[in-house]
Design a protein around this motif. Sequence first.
Motif, PDB file in Angstrom:
ATOM      1  N   VAL A 296       0.788  -0.992   0.133  1.00  0.00           N
ATOM      2  CA  VAL A 296      -0.099  -0.138  -0.009  1.00  0.00           C
ATOM      3  C   VAL A 296       0.815   1.105   0.010  1.00  0.00           C
ATOM      4  N   GLU A 297       0.385   2.136  -0.840  1.00  0.00           N
ATOM      5  CA  GLU A 297       1.122   3.623  -0.894  1.00  0.00           C
ATOM      6  C   GLU A 297       0.458   4.694  -0.973  1.00  0.00           C
ATOM      7  N   ASN A 298       0.860   5.622  -0.848  1.00  0.00           N
ATOM      8  CA  ASN A 298      -0.077   7.098  -1.021  1.00  0.00           C
ATOM      9  C   ASN A 298      -0.476   7.114  -2.317  1.00  0.00           C
ATOM     10  N   ARG A 299      -1.682   7.875  -2.603  1.00  0.00           N
ATOM     11  CA  ARG A 299      -1.883   7.893  -4.317  1.00  0.00           C
ATOM     12  C   ARG A 299      -0.870   8.991  -4.825  1.00  0.00           C
ATOM     13  N   VAL A 300      -0.937  10.079  -3.770  1.00  0.00           N
ATOM     14  CA  VAL A 300      -0.114  11.136  -4.325  1.00  0.00           C
ATOM     15  C   VAL A 300       1.211  11.225  -3.460  1.00  0.00           C
ATOM     16  N   LEU A 301       2.280  11.058  -3.912  1.00  0.00           N
ATOM     17  CA  LEU A 301       3.434  10.917  -3.326  1.00  0.00           C
ATOM     18  C   LEU A 301       3.556  11.943  -2.104  1.00  0.00           C
ATOM     19  N   GLU A 302       4.144  11.529  -0.928  1.00  0.00           N
ATOM     20  CA  GLU A 302       4.204  12.156   0.347  1.00  0.00           C
ATOM     21  C   GLU A 302       3.005  13.154   0.795  1.00  0.00           C
ATOM     22  N   ASP A 303       1.718  12.709   0.192  1.00  0.00           N
ATOM     23  CA  ASP A 303       0.687  13.160   0.958  1.00  0.00           C
ATOM     24  C   ASP A 303      -0.452  12.110   1.141  1.00  0.00           C
ATOM     25  N   TYR A 304      -0.532  11.557   2.357  1.00  0.00           N
ATOM     26  CA  TYR A 304      -1.164  10.475   2.379  1.00  0.00           C
ATOM     27  C   TYR A 304      -2.848  11.023   2.625  1.00  0.00           C
ATOM     28  N   THR A 305      -3.205  12.079   2.653  1.00  0.00           N
ATOM     29  CA  THR A 305      -4.633  12.773   2.781  1.00  0.00           C
ATOM     30  C   THR A 305      -5.373  12.658   1.321  1.00  0.00           C
ATOM     31  N   LYS A 306      -4.450  12.563   0.265  1.00  0.00           N
ATOM     32  CA  LYS A 306      -5.200  12.334  -1.113  1.00  0.00           C
ATOM     33  C   LYS A 306      -5.701  11.133  -1.454  1.00  0.00           C
ATOM     34  N   GLY A 307      -5.417  10.115  -0.529  1.00  0.00           N
ATOM     35  CA  GLY A 307      -6.101   8.618  -1.001  1.00  0.00           C
ATOM     36  C   GLY A 307      -5.139   7.894  -1.028  1.00  0.00           C
ATOM     37  N   ALA A 308      -5.533   6.260  -1.062  1.00  0.00           N
ATOM     38  CA  ALA A 308      -4.539   5.381  -0.908  1.00  0.00           C
ATOM     39  C   ALA A 308      -4.306   4.602  -2.323  1.00  0.00           C
ATOM     40  N   ARG A 309      -3.113   4.019  -2.804  1.00  0.00           N
ATOM     41  CA  ARG A 309      -3.095   3.181  -4.009  1.00  0.00           C
ATOM     42  C   ARG A 309      -2.678   1.736  -3.202  1.00  0.00           C
ATOM     43  N   PHE A 310      -3.406   0.667  -3.385  1.00  0.00           N
ATOM     44  CA  PHE A 310      -3.266  -0.638  -2.975  1.00  0.00           C
ATOM     45  C   PHE A 310      -2.614  -1.323  -4.163  1.00  0.00           C
ATOM     46  N   LEU A 311      -1.424  -2.090  -3.820  1.00  0.00           N
ATOM     47  CA  LEU A 311      -0.903  -2.736  -5.257  1.00  0.00           C
ATOM     48  C   LEU A 311      -0.888  -4.214  -4.774  1.00  0.00           C
ATOM     49  N   ILE A 312      -1.890  -4.886  -5.761  1.00  0.00           N
ATOM     50  CA  ILE A 312      -1.903  -6.431  -5.392  1.00  0.00           C
ATOM     51  C   ILE A 312      -1.348  -7.002  -6.679  1.00  0.00           C
ATOM     52  N   TYR A 313      -0.115  -8.078  -6.067  1.00  0.00           N
ATOM     53  CA  TYR A 313       0.451  -8.508  -7.221  1.00  0.00           C
ATOM     54  C   TYR A 313       0.509 -10.249  -7.053  1.00  0.00           C
ATOM     55  N   LEU A 314      -0.064 -10.689  -8.239  1.00  0.00           N
ATOM     56  CA  LEU A 314      -0.236 -12.020  -8.648  1.00  0.00           C
ATOM     57  C   LEU A 314       0.251 -12.739  -9.623  1.00  0.00           C
ATOM     58  N   PRO A 315       1.040 -13.944  -9.293  1.00  0.00           N
ATOM     59  CA  PRO A 315       1.679 -14.507 -10.549  1.00  0.00           C
ATOM     60  C   PRO A 315       0.979 -14.769 -11.874  1.00  0.00           C
ATOM     61  N   VAL A 316       1.566 -14.616 -12.751  1.00  0.00           N
ATOM     62  CA  VAL A 316       0.883 -14.876 -14.092  1.00  0.00           C
ATOM     63  C   VAL A 316       1.053 -16.146 -14.394  1.00  0.00           C
ATOM     64  N   LEU A 317      -0.415 -16.677 -14.746  1.00  0.00           N
ATOM     65  CA  LEU A 317      -0.288 -18.240 -15.068  1.00  0.00           C
ATOM     66  C   LEU A 317      -0.221 -18.298 -16.633  1.00  0.00           C
ATOM     67  N   GLU A 318       0.921 -19.004 -17.032  1.00  0.00           N
ATOM     68  CA  GLU A 318       1.187 -19.146 -18.547  1.00  0.00           C
ATOM     69  C   GLU A 318       0.276 -20.328 -18.900  1.00  0.00           C
ATOM     70  N   GLU A 319       0.131 -20.383 -20.252  1.00  0.00           N
ATOM     71  CA  GLU A 319      -0.717 -21.277 -21.042  1.00  0.00           C
ATOM     72  C   GLU A 319      -0.563 -22.745 -20.600  1.00  0.00           C
ATOM     73  N   ASN A 320       1.049 -22.843 -20.602  1.00  0.00           N
ATOM     74  CA  ASN A 320       1.464 -24.055 -20.142  1.00  0.00           C
ATOM     75  C   ASN A 320       0.953 -24.767 -18.636  1.00  0.00           C
ATOM     76  N   ASP A 321       1.064 -23.603 -17.682  1.00  0.00           N
ATOM     77  CA  ASP A 321       0.918 -23.906 -16.383  1.00  0.00           C
ATOM     78  C   ASP A 321      -0.933 -24.485 -16.372  1.00  0.00           C
ATOM     79  N   ALA A 322      -1.549 -23.557 -17.177  1.00  0.00           N
ATOM     80  CA  ALA A 322      -2.901 -23.759 -17.025  1.00  0.00           C
ATOM     81  C   ALA A 322      -3.428 -25.195 -17.401  1.00  0.00           C
ATOM     82  N   GLY A 323      -2.331 -25.597 -18.509  1.00  0.00           N
ATOM     83  CA  GLY A 323      -2.950 -26.968 -19.297  1.00  0.00           C
ATOM     84  C   GLY A 323      -2.865 -28.179 -17.880  1.00  0.00           C
ATOM     85  N   THR A 324      -1.788 -27.788 -16.962  1.00  0.00           N
ATOM     86  CA  THR A 324      -1.336 -28.929 -16.093  1.00  0.00           C
ATOM     87  C   THR A 324      -2.187 -28.706 -14.864  1.00  0.00           C
ATOM     88  N   MET A 325      -3.239 -28.056 -14.640  1.00  0.00           N
ATOM     89  CA  MET A 325      -4.022 -27.687 -13.430  1.00  0.00           C
ATOM     90  C   MET A 325      -4.993 -28.528 -13.491  1.00  0.00           C
TER      91      MET A 325
END
Lengths: 127, 794
Positions: free
Chosen positions: B765-794
């Motif tokens: 999580v970080e500030n939407r506007v750098l060094e001014d948290y009162t302008k709102g928040a930015r949540f960053l969600i990182y999810l591993p990319v599922l390649e086509e080869n991986d999808a076939g083996t699930m």
Amino acid sequence: MMPEQCNHAGIAIVDDDVQLVRTYELLFKHKHIPVSFVAYDGLEAIEKLRKAEPKPRVIIIDYRMEPMSGLDLMKEVLAIEPRTKIIFVSGDDRIQQESVDAGAAVFLKKPTGIRTITDTVNHLMNP
Amino acid sequence: MGVMLGSLRTKVIVLFLLAMILPIVIVGTAGTIYYRDVVRQTISSNEQAQAQTLALLTSSYIDGAVSFLDNQSARPEFQDALMVGNVPRISTSLATISNSTLVYNWVYVIDSSGRVVSSSTYPNVVGENLSSNPMISQLLVNDTNIVGDPVYSNVTGKPEIFVGTSVLSPNGTIVGVLVGALDTDYYTQTITEAKSSIPDTVFYVVNSTGSVLVDKNTSYMNDIADFSSVPPVQMMLAGKESGVAEYYNPVENTTRLGAFAQIPKYHWGVVIAVPVSALYAPVDNVILPFISFIALLSLLAVGVAYFFGRSLADPILAISSASNKIMDDDKYSKLLPTGRKDEIGDLARSFSDMVDRVKRDIVERKKEAEAREQLMVQLEEKTVDLKKSYEELEVKSEELAAQTEEIECANEELRCTNDELQNLTGSLRETRDYLEKLIDNANAPIIVWDPNFIITRFNHAFERLSGFTAYEIIGKNFSILFPSDSREETMNKIQKTLKGEQWESVEIPILHKSGGVSIVLWNSANIYAEDKSLLATIAQGQDITRRKQAEKELEDSKYQAELYLDLMGHDISNMHQIVMTQLELSRDILNIEGRLEGEDRELIDTSITTLERASRLIDNVRKLQKLSSHEYSLEAVDLSALVKDALDQYSIIPDRDIAIKFSQDGKRMVRANALLKDVFGNLADNAVKHSSGPLTLAVNINKVSHDSKSYYRVAFEDNGHGIPDDKKEEIFQRFKRGQTKARGTGLGLYLVKTLVEGFGGYVEVENRVLEDYTKGARFLIYLPVLEENDAGTM
């Protein structure tokens, strides 16, 4: 579109919570939806359904009841009156798919707003 | 001795036989064939002439019969009687006619009206009207006579051949008809006098259609048999006047030669048929003596051939046999025909001289070879003796050298073994002392028992575990260490160790001296002697009593948690449903009645909102519980579609102005499940709760790399109240609350973090506007990319 005239009218309420049943009754009275009968367990509901004339068009059934579960009651009701529309209600949404597969017309997760309840009932009574 | 077809004697005999018998057989066979043909021609001519004779005879016979009837009809008294209808006179005349000839069987008279007036033999025909009969009607009209075809007569019950003639009055008018029935038996008897000399000859007369008129076989006559298919009859019907034909008669199963001749005047024909076998009898009579002659001649030829064969071949064969038995002096000389005075005798004598010379030469050569062989044998024996002596000398020398070396090695080994034994004894003593100390002082309880379950070792840790001292236990039966209620089961387990089974983590309760029981996890191993017999079993334990208690407490806690959650899921949901329905209903009723003022409405709305938050809290708790119990499985899901679904639910919130900025451009597959939607729902919910006035939710998804792995990064921005830096870590922790205007439980963001990490990603999580948290928040969600080869083996 007018409701089908085939000896089916009103709504029935089956829940083991007396206060909740009373609340539903007050709601449907306020919304001018006739209540066919109320029952506090599955066996009472089946008995009243057999005697009811006209038969209720819609039945609200709670999932968690003893000695007969809501799912078993729904299967019995549909065996007696296959045209009855079932609104299946529960606080646990894990049984949503199972209830629909077993024949429920609609699954509502508790708590549900009165607008959703009345819209659903009206839709099922006047398709 | 079998006959040798290729031998000289056989060949000579066969040659003689051929030269003598072959000409006789050829000449005899040709003569027989010629003679048979001549005989056949002669008999055919004879039979044809006889058929022609019978035809003429028959024609004359019928002519005579017709003339007789004509003469009788012309008698005046007969004509007068018929004219006046004097039946007695007519009958008298008929009797006279009938008695005066053998040609007719019987006669009768018809008047001019066609009615039978009188009959010589059958009175029952009298009165019968025959005017419709073709022959009668013709004779009543024309003055003529007619010989009819055979017809079956109802009167006589057999076929009859009728001959009729017109009866005239003196002035020439026809007054009636005289009819006679021919006696065919008499005719046949007459003809038989002129029959063929060949036995079994048959003859018959047929009419113009091939039907039998006369036959010696009366059954053919009675049936008026149809012979039109018989070849000689066929030839006559075809117009041939006379001839012969050979044909097969299937009824008799014989072949006959049929000679035929027509009787043109009456359109009849005569056939004489002779059996072919009878035709060739004269030839066959000649052939038998001929064959006998040939056989006799052959026997004579065999005798002559055998005599000449012996005379020529036997001396040569004797020389051949003698050459095969040349080494047998007696037989050989007896076989040779040296006594003959001809060229064969000369040959035998020359052969005998030659053999004698060769034999003498062979005897001399044999003696020389035997002498050479004896010399070679003596030489070889000497050589072998010498070789043996040399080899024995060599072996003796090697053995002496080896024995010397072995003695030296044995001495050295004895010295080494003595040293090693001394070292080994010291090491063993040290090892035993070390192991005993190790066992006695190990933290884990260790016990050793012999094959009779007698305890032989009991370390200090076991003393602490059981409360017994080693002094009290050693020498006792193992079973005293187990509580009575599980002793039998435990001893059964121990019995199995004797059969070679090793314990790997077997739980066994151990009795404490004070009466308490400890649960111990055991490992065991058997110790065997060199002869594979069992010496002892050693077991090491681990006291898991506390762990087992902790596991039970954990299980109870889990059960309690599930029970509470179930209570929340049902009973609290019911309560929420009641309160929410009644609040909303009250709001509706008051609103309709116009009694709902500004602060009253706020009170009810706030209550309803609080209920909704409580409901979501229960949902989140349930999902966390499901995650911890691994109820959800992972699958390929479209991240973009789930983000859109989650945001759509927040596009319209009553009394809030919310703008959503998100572009769903293409699929972005990750490995997750339907709960991923709750991640973005909770973030949106969090933004709504921690903001006032117009709210903007901006979401975009990028593909980034981190630590050599590809991730989809979902940037989720809001322009709410923001998150102070010192709170950014805490908001993801359980039961922590951020410092915001709105109140909340903070469980939603904990669920976000837990879910994302469960999908193999992480959250920042970080500030939407750098060094001014009162302008709102930015949540960053990182999810591993599922390649086509991986999808076939699930």
